[in-house]
Structures are given as C-alpha cells and as structure tokens.
Design a protein around this motif. Structure first.
Motif, PDB file in Angstrom:
ATOM      1  N   LEU A 227       0.830  -1.208   0.000  1.00 63.83           N
ATOM      2  CA  LEU A 227       0.000   0.000   0.000  1.00 63.83           C
ATOM      3  C   LEU A 227       0.865   1.260   0.000  1.00 63.83           C
ATOM      4  N   ALA A 228       1.965   1.225   0.726  1.00 63.71           N
ATOM      5  CA  ALA A 228       2.860   2.386   0.728  1.00 63.71           C
ATOM      6  C   ALA A 228       3.446   2.618  -0.661  1.00 63.71           C
ATOM      7  N   LYS A 229       3.780   1.527  -1.372  1.00 59.94           N
ATOM      8  CA  LYS A 229       4.289   1.666  -2.733  1.00 59.94           C
ATOM      9  C   LYS A 229       3.221   2.224  -3.662  1.00 59.94           C
ATOM     10  N   ALA A 230       1.945   1.870  -3.415  1.00 63.28           N
ATOM     11  CA  ALA A 230       0.866   2.425  -4.230  1.00 63.28           C
ATOM     12  C   ALA A 230       0.724   3.927  -4.026  1.00 63.28           C
ATOM     13  N   ILE A 259      -5.609   8.218  -2.160  1.00 59.06           N
ATOM     14  CA  ILE A 259      -4.635   7.178  -1.832  1.00 59.06           C
ATOM     15  C   ILE A 259      -4.053   7.423  -0.440  1.00 59.06           C
ATOM     16  N   SER A 260      -3.772   8.671  -0.117  1.00 53.49           N
ATOM     17  CA  SER A 260      -3.238   8.988   1.213  1.00 53.49           C
ATOM     18  C   SER A 260      -4.242   8.629   2.301  1.00 53.49           C
ATOM     19  N   VAL A 261      -5.527   8.913   2.059  1.00 52.67           N
ATOM     20  CA  VAL A 261      -6.563   8.572   3.035  1.00 52.67           C
ATOM     21  C   VAL A 261      -6.641   7.060   3.229  1.00 52.67           C
ATOM     22  N   GLY A 262      -6.616   6.308   2.115  1.00 52.43           N
ATOM     23  CA  GLY A 262      -6.690   4.851   2.207  1.00 52.43           C
ATOM     24  C   GLY A 262      -5.516   4.260   2.956  1.00 52.43           C
ATOM     25  N   THR A 381      -0.827  -0.667 -16.556  1.00 52.86           N
ATOM     26  CA  THR A 381      -1.181  -0.176 -15.228  1.00 52.86           C
ATOM     27  C   THR A 381      -2.315  -0.995 -14.628  1.00 52.86           C
ATOM     28  N   ILE A 382      -3.301  -1.363 -15.444  1.00 51.35           N
ATOM     29  CA  ILE A 382      -4.403  -2.191 -14.947  1.00 51.35           C
ATOM     30  C   ILE A 382      -3.876  -3.534 -14.441  1.00 51.35           C
ATOM     31  N   ILE A 383      -3.022  -4.165 -15.228  1.00 51.21           N
ATOM     32  CA  ILE A 383      -2.470  -5.479 -14.844  1.00 51.21           C
ATOM     33  C   ILE A 383      -1.690  -5.370 -13.535  1.00 51.21           C
ATOM     34  N   MET A 384      -0.867  -4.344 -13.401  1.00 51.38           N
ATOM     35  CA  MET A 384      -0.033  -4.218 -12.211  1.00 51.38           C
ATOM     36  C   MET A 384      -0.849  -3.802 -10.988  1.00 51.38           C
ATOM     37  N   THR A 385      -1.926  -3.044 -11.183  1.00 48.45           N
ATOM     38  CA  THR A 385      -2.801  -2.699 -10.059  1.00 48.45           C
ATOM     39  C   THR A 385      -3.498  -3.946  -9.527  1.00 48.45           C
ATOM     40  N   LEU A 386      -3.971  -4.792 -10.438  1.00 49.94           N
ATOM     41  CA  LEU A 386      -4.558  -6.063 -10.013  1.00 49.94           C
ATOM     42  C   LEU A 386      -3.513  -6.927  -9.311  1.00 49.94           C
ATOM     43  N   ARG A 387      -2.293  -6.873  -9.795  1.00 53.18           N
ATOM     44  CA  ARG A 387      -1.223  -7.643  -9.165  1.00 53.18           C
ATOM     45  C   ARG A 387      -1.005  -7.222  -7.724  1.00 53.18           C
ATOM     46  N   GLN A 388      -1.080  -5.931  -7.447  1.00 55.84           N
ATOM     47  CA  GLN A 388      -0.901  -5.458  -6.075  1.00 55.84           C
ATOM     48  C   GLN A 388      -1.991  -6.000  -5.156  1.00 55.84           C
TER      49      GLN A 388
END
Length: 442
Positions: A227-230, A259-262, A381-388
């Motif tokens: 999450l920090a990397k996101a 993102i900061s709130v999450g 970006t979609i693929i890597m977001t799902l990967r996270q």
C-alpha cells in the motif's frame, strides 16, 4: 567544490557514531549488535558507494577540463569518451532506427491479440507475485529450522535469518544486467547517445530504493509495504515538479489525496490491531519513506535520460551496469559478499530462493517492456494494479497477516483511487486525440 568531499567525512563519522550509540542505548535489547542497526548499515553502504562515486566524479571533471573528447587517444580512448561524453545526441536528431517504438496492433486478428494480452498478463502476474512471496519469505523467515507460524518481528526459533539486503539487490541486478546485455546483443538497438555516467544517478537511487524495500520488511508487514508503494504517486508528482517541471491536472491531486486517506486508514487499523504481523514500527515507516523518495527520483531521472535516443532495454542495461558496480564494490569493502556466499552454502534453500527471486525480477522487467510496447501504459497499469491486490491477498493467506474491517476499507479506497486515476487519464488522452484536426488524405 574540490574540498566538498573532505568536509563530508566528519559529518559521516558523526552519523556513524550516532548509529553506534543508538545500537547500544536504544535498540540494544532488540538487536544482536550495533551492526544490526539499519542506519549504520545504510551509512556503510553509502560509504562504499562513495569510494566509487568520488573518484569517478574527479575523473569526469578532469577529462572535461582537459577537453579529452578532442585530444584523447589510445586503447582506452573510445571507452572513456563513451562514459564521459557519449555522442550528446538528443531525441530531436533521430536516425532510421527508432528507440522501441509503440507497435500498432493489428485489429484484424483479435484472437492473436487476446493471446498476446493473456501472455503479458500471466507473465507479469507470475513474475511479480512469485517475486513478492519470495521477498517476504527471504526477509522475514528463518532458514535451517523455520517455525510453522512466524510473524514479522517475532524471534527466531532455532533458525538463522538472512539480513543483508544489499546482497539481494546485487543478485537481482547482476542477472538483469546479463539478460539486458544479451538482449542488446541479439536484437538491433538504436545508436546509443547518452554519456554512460549519467546512468549512475538512476543506478544509485535505484539500489537505495531496492535496499529500502527489502530492509523495510524486517519492521513492517508486506501488505503495508504494498500500500505504501501504491501511494508513491504523491512523491512522484512532487519530484516531477522539481526535476522535470511537470504540471498536473486536478484529478491527479484528488486521486493522490484519496490514496493517502486509504493508506492512513490501513496504517491506523494496523496500529490498533496490536498483532506482531501488522504493527508498523517507526523504523519501517522511515525506511518506506526513503524507498518512495529514491524510487520517485529514479523514475523522473529515467524520463530525463529518455531525451537521448535509447531503447528501454538499453536503459535497463545502463542502470543495472552501474548498480552492479556500486553494489559489488560496497559488498567487497564490507566483507559482506563472502558472508552471504557462506550463508548460501549453509542453506541451499536460500540459494534457490535468491536465484528465483533474481529470475523473477529480470523476467518481470522484460514483460514490462513488452506489454507497454504492445498494448500501452494503460493496459500495463491495470495489470499491475490487479497484481498489487492479489499480492496482498496472497501474503495474508500464506503468512497469516490480519486485516481488520478498517484496514480492508483502506485497501479498497487505495485501489478505487488507482482505478479512478487510470480512468481519468484514459479520458483525458481520448479528449486530446479528439481535439486534434483529422489528417487529410492525399
């Protein structure tokens, strides 16, 4: 300027003394000795890099001052000129070979394109999910006699942990250097124009960010790290303004705030849970902040280097070349290379994990280049977001990390912001394309 390095050594000595004092006073009950305090290890690494950077800087200044590009000759002259001067050709002067152009996909073969997309998605997921699982295994579990349930921060039960993050960085970089070098030899590349020394800036920040990434897992859970990397889009935007003088849209600031709130919700839930696997220590937070800053600089400096005509694989080779030079120099000076190899000899499981970790890292970089080349940055970006998201789920299942309802809400907010960011970017690009005048047919 030539006395700058001399003034730097007293400050570094003072910081080393502070690190040793912290080991004896602040963390003596938790760690085996002062060498296990991460600020001291960080300073040792920086001192090792400085023994390469400072002489290199002085040599570059000397060659430039003596106008070596015009007056130099001899066997080493071509290498020196390539390292110090390059061809100084920017992207405005392109020759017939393009630097990995974006391939226009053939809309008449949907089955073939679906196969390519599946290949890219599976390759990226397998490479980086395996890499993430192994990364957590290597940095948070013991070898020799690992307990069945062992959380981050728990004491070892008869086993031996590997603690040298820099050696893992070196392993990753040496294999990536080999793969990219073979690729450059077998596939035609554009004529290289950048002075080689300019890769060293991205290399230094890259190995420091990777070191922080491994080191942080000693203090925080893997889901927290993901999450920090996101959330690194925030410092990336700040670095973009400072390094490249970029401007950003309102939706980019809005999604960065979400993102900061999450991330904040997840970290608050972790602090309230009081379980060893989810407690975020102050050291872990500081190291993660270092990772985000160094990684943000790396991406922006690489954008700056792409002004020279080069392919992504050439960039990969140049950055990894200096990363290997810095890492192996520091490891040899500290005697850590021999210790790491001895650990590999004592624990063959670790040797296999470290090798597979490096293979996944190198293959993942090649999948990144191929996916962006074939389908563009949006699909990647979609693929890597799902990967996270899958990586967090896998870590919780395999290593028993507890996630509260508030933590789950925080994770949801982060990934919602990431997808909103992707959607807004695609809409903005579509609007710019529709605003362009149609091309006239001849």
């Amino acid at each position: 300027m030539k006395f700058t390095s001399c003034r730097l050594w007293p400050a570094l000595a003072l910081l080393i003394s502070w690190a040793a004092a912290a080991a004896a006073v602040g963390e003596g009950s938790l760690l085996d000795g002062w060498h296990d305090v991460w600020p001291f290890r960080f300073l040792l690494n920086m001192l090792g890099y400085s023994t390469i950077i400072i002489p290199g800087y002085l040599l570059i200044k000397y060659f430039r001052r003596t106008n070596y590009q015009d007056t130099g000759h001899g066997i080493c002259s071509p290498i020196i000129k390539a390292c110090v001067f390059g061809s100084e050709t920017k992207s405005g002067l392109l020759d017939e070979v393009s630097s990995t152009p974006r391939v226009e996909v053939d809309s008449g073969s949907p089955v073939r394109q679906m196969f390519k997309l599946t290949f890219c998605a599976v390759g990226l997921q397998v490479s980086y999910l395996t890499w993430g699982v192994l990364q957590e295994r290597v940095m948070t579990r013991s070898y020799g006699e690992a307990p069945a349930e062992q959380a981050v921060g728990e004491p070892d039960a008869g086993g031996e942990r590997f603690t040298d993050s820099q050696f893992l960085v070196f392993m990753n970089r040496i294999l990536a250097l080999t793969v990219s070098g073979l690729w450059c030899l077998t596939v035609k590349q554009p004529r290289h124009g950048a002075p080689l020394y300019k890769y060293s800036f991205a290399s230094l920040s890259n190995i420091l960010s990777s070191w922080c990434q491994y080191e942080a897992l000693k203090y925080i859970s893997f889901p927290t790290q993901v999450l920090a990397k996101a959330s690194k889009v925030i410092p990336v935007m700040l670095m973009g303004k400072m390094v490249s003088h970029k401007s950003y849209e309102y939706w980019e600031y809005l999604t960065a705030a979400l993102i900061s709130v999450g991330v904040g919700l997840f970290l608050l839930s972790s602090s309230a849970a009081h379980t060893p696997s989810t407690v975020t220590t102050f050291s872990g937070a500081v190291i993660l902040a270092g990772y985000i800053v160094f990684d943000s600089f790396t991406s922006n400096w690489q954008d700056h280097l792409f002004k020279y005509k080069m392919s992504s694989v050439q960039m990969m080779f140049g950055v990894n070349l200096f990363s290997c030079l810095f890492a192996v120099g520091s490891l040899l000076e500290q005697g850590a290379l021999v210790e790491a190899l001895a650990f590999m000899h004592r624990h063959p499981d670790f040797a296999g994990h470290a090798a597979l970790l490096s293979v996944c890292s190198a293959c993942g970089q090649l999948f990144i280049f191929y996916t962006i080349n074939q389908f563009g940055a949006a699909v990647f970006t979609i693929i890597m977001t799902l990967r996270q998201a899958i990586a967090i789920l896998l870590s919780c299942l395999l290593y028993g990390h507890a996630v509260t309802a508030m933590g789950g809400l925080g994770i949801g907010v982060v990934f919602l912001a990431l997808f909103l960011r992707l959607y807004a970017r695609s809409r903005a690009k579509a609007g710019r394309r529709s605003a362009l005048p149609p091309a006239q047919k001849v």
